[in-house]
Design a protein around this motif. Structure first.
Motif, PDB file in Angstrom:
ATOM      1  N   ALA A   1      -1.691   5.665  -1.265  1.00 23.80           N
ATOM      2  CA  ALA A   1      -0.259   5.731  -0.964  1.00 23.80           C
ATOM      3  C   ALA A   1       0.446   6.716  -1.899  1.00 23.80           C
ATOM      4  O   ALA A   1       1.283   7.512  -1.452  1.00 23.80           O
ATOM      5  CB  ALA A   1       0.369   4.341  -1.071  1.00 23.80           C
TER       6      ALA A   1
ATOM      7  N   ARG B   1       2.479   9.970  -0.741  1.00 21.43           N
ATOM      8  CA  ARG B   1       3.885  10.153  -1.124  1.00 21.43           C
ATOM      9  C   ARG B   1       4.103  11.468  -1.859  1.00 21.43           C
ATOM     10  O   ARG B   1       5.140  12.103  -1.719  1.00 21.43           O
ATOM     11  CB  ARG B   1       4.334   9.010  -2.038  1.00 21.43           C
TER      12      ARG B   1
ATOM     13  N   VAL C   1      -1.929   3.578   8.566  1.00 21.74           N
ATOM     14  CA  VAL C   1      -1.396   4.210   7.366  1.00 21.74           C
ATOM     15  C   VAL C   1      -0.601   5.436   7.811  1.00 21.74           C
ATOM     16  O   VAL C   1      -1.134   6.273   8.550  1.00 21.74           O
ATOM     17  CB  VAL C   1      -2.549   4.620   6.416  1.00 21.74           C
TER      18      VAL C   1
ATOM     19  N   TRP D   1      -3.734  -2.521   2.266  1.00 20.99           N
ATOM     20  CA  TRP D   1      -2.580  -1.623   2.354  1.00 20.99           C
ATOM     21  C   TRP D   1      -1.308  -2.453   2.578  1.00 20.99           C
ATOM     22  O   TRP D   1      -0.309  -2.287   1.882  1.00 20.99           O
ATOM     23  CB  TRP D   1      -2.799  -0.644   3.503  1.00 20.99           C
TER      24      TRP D   1
ATOM     25  N   GLN E   1       2.827  -1.612   1.434  1.00 23.03           N
ATOM     26  CA  GLN E   1       2.975  -0.239   1.908  1.00 23.03           C
ATOM     27  C   GLN E   1       3.460  -0.243   3.360  1.00 23.03           C
ATOM     28  O   GLN E   1       3.185  -1.171   4.102  1.00 23.03           O
ATOM     29  CB  GLN E   1       1.648   0.520   1.790  1.00 23.03           C
TER      30      GLN E   1
ATOM     31  N   MET F   1       4.449   9.482   5.358  1.00 25.81           N
ATOM     32  CA  MET F   1       4.635   8.477   4.315  1.00 25.81           C
ATOM     33  C   MET F   1       6.037   8.621   3.733  1.00 25.81           C
ATOM     34  O   MET F   1       6.401   9.694   3.260  1.00 25.81           O
ATOM     35  CB  MET F   1       3.570   8.688   3.228  1.00 25.81           C
TER      36      MET F   1
ATOM     37  N   ARG G   1       8.928   3.775  -2.757  1.00 26.63           N
ATOM     38  CA  ARG G   1       7.808   2.917  -3.120  1.00 26.63           C
ATOM     39  C   ARG G   1       8.153   1.466  -2.810  1.00 26.63           C
ATOM     40  O   ARG G   1       9.325   1.098  -2.788  1.00 26.63           O
ATOM     41  CB  ARG G   1       7.501   3.068  -4.608  1.00 26.63           C
TER      42      ARG G   1
END
Length: 153
Positions: free
Chosen positions: A39, A43, A65, A126, A131, A142, A146
């Protein structure tokens, strides 16, 4: 009357030396990435990795994802991978620890000469990490934000 100390189950096999542990752990980390690290790379726009969802297109559409490519392991062969960039590291994942699609995908890609890692825990871990999940047939991207819960490791 004194009783003999019980034998250690942990130490029934001697612990490795620090150097052996270091070598083993480095090798283990070479084969796997966790969801949080994947992740963070997504990002941060790290383009040296490509995340591959090895499940069926139907499962991919239900949730994947963000940024992952749908590439079912069952379809991986020399012809279907010819377009892939061999300078990238391919990170495979599937549903989770009860599924070996990511392992099969990583094996097939490695056998074809690609550099691979497997994402530990798949989509299950995940999601457990908080996420985001993309839906539909598009890869998505993405988000920069966060999760509210930081990784504890």
């Amino acid at each position: 009357m004194t009783h003999p100390a019980p034998a250690s189950s942990v130490l029934a096999f001697p612990a490795p030396t620090p150097a052996q542990s270091c070598d083993y752990m480095a090798a283990k980390l070479s084969f796997h990435a966790d969801a949080w690290d994947v992740a963070e790379d997504l990002r941060n726009g790290i383009d040296a990795i490509v995340v591959i969802d090895t499940r069926s297109p139907a499962h991919y559409e239900q949730g994947h994802v963000p940024g992952a490519v749908s590439f079912p392991h069952r379809t991986m062969d020399a012809d279907s991978t010819a377009h892939l960039d061999r300078s990238k590291v391919y990170v495979t994942y599937c549903d989770g620890i009860g599924c070996n699609g990511s392992t099969k995908g990583a094996y097939k890609l490695a056998r074809l000469g690609f550099t691979v890692k497997e994402m530990l825990g798949g989509l299950d871990f995940w999601i457990r990490d908080g996420q985001p999940v993309a839906t539909g047939p598009e890869r998505g991207t993405m988000p920069a934000a966060r999760p509210a819960i930081e990784c504890a490791c």
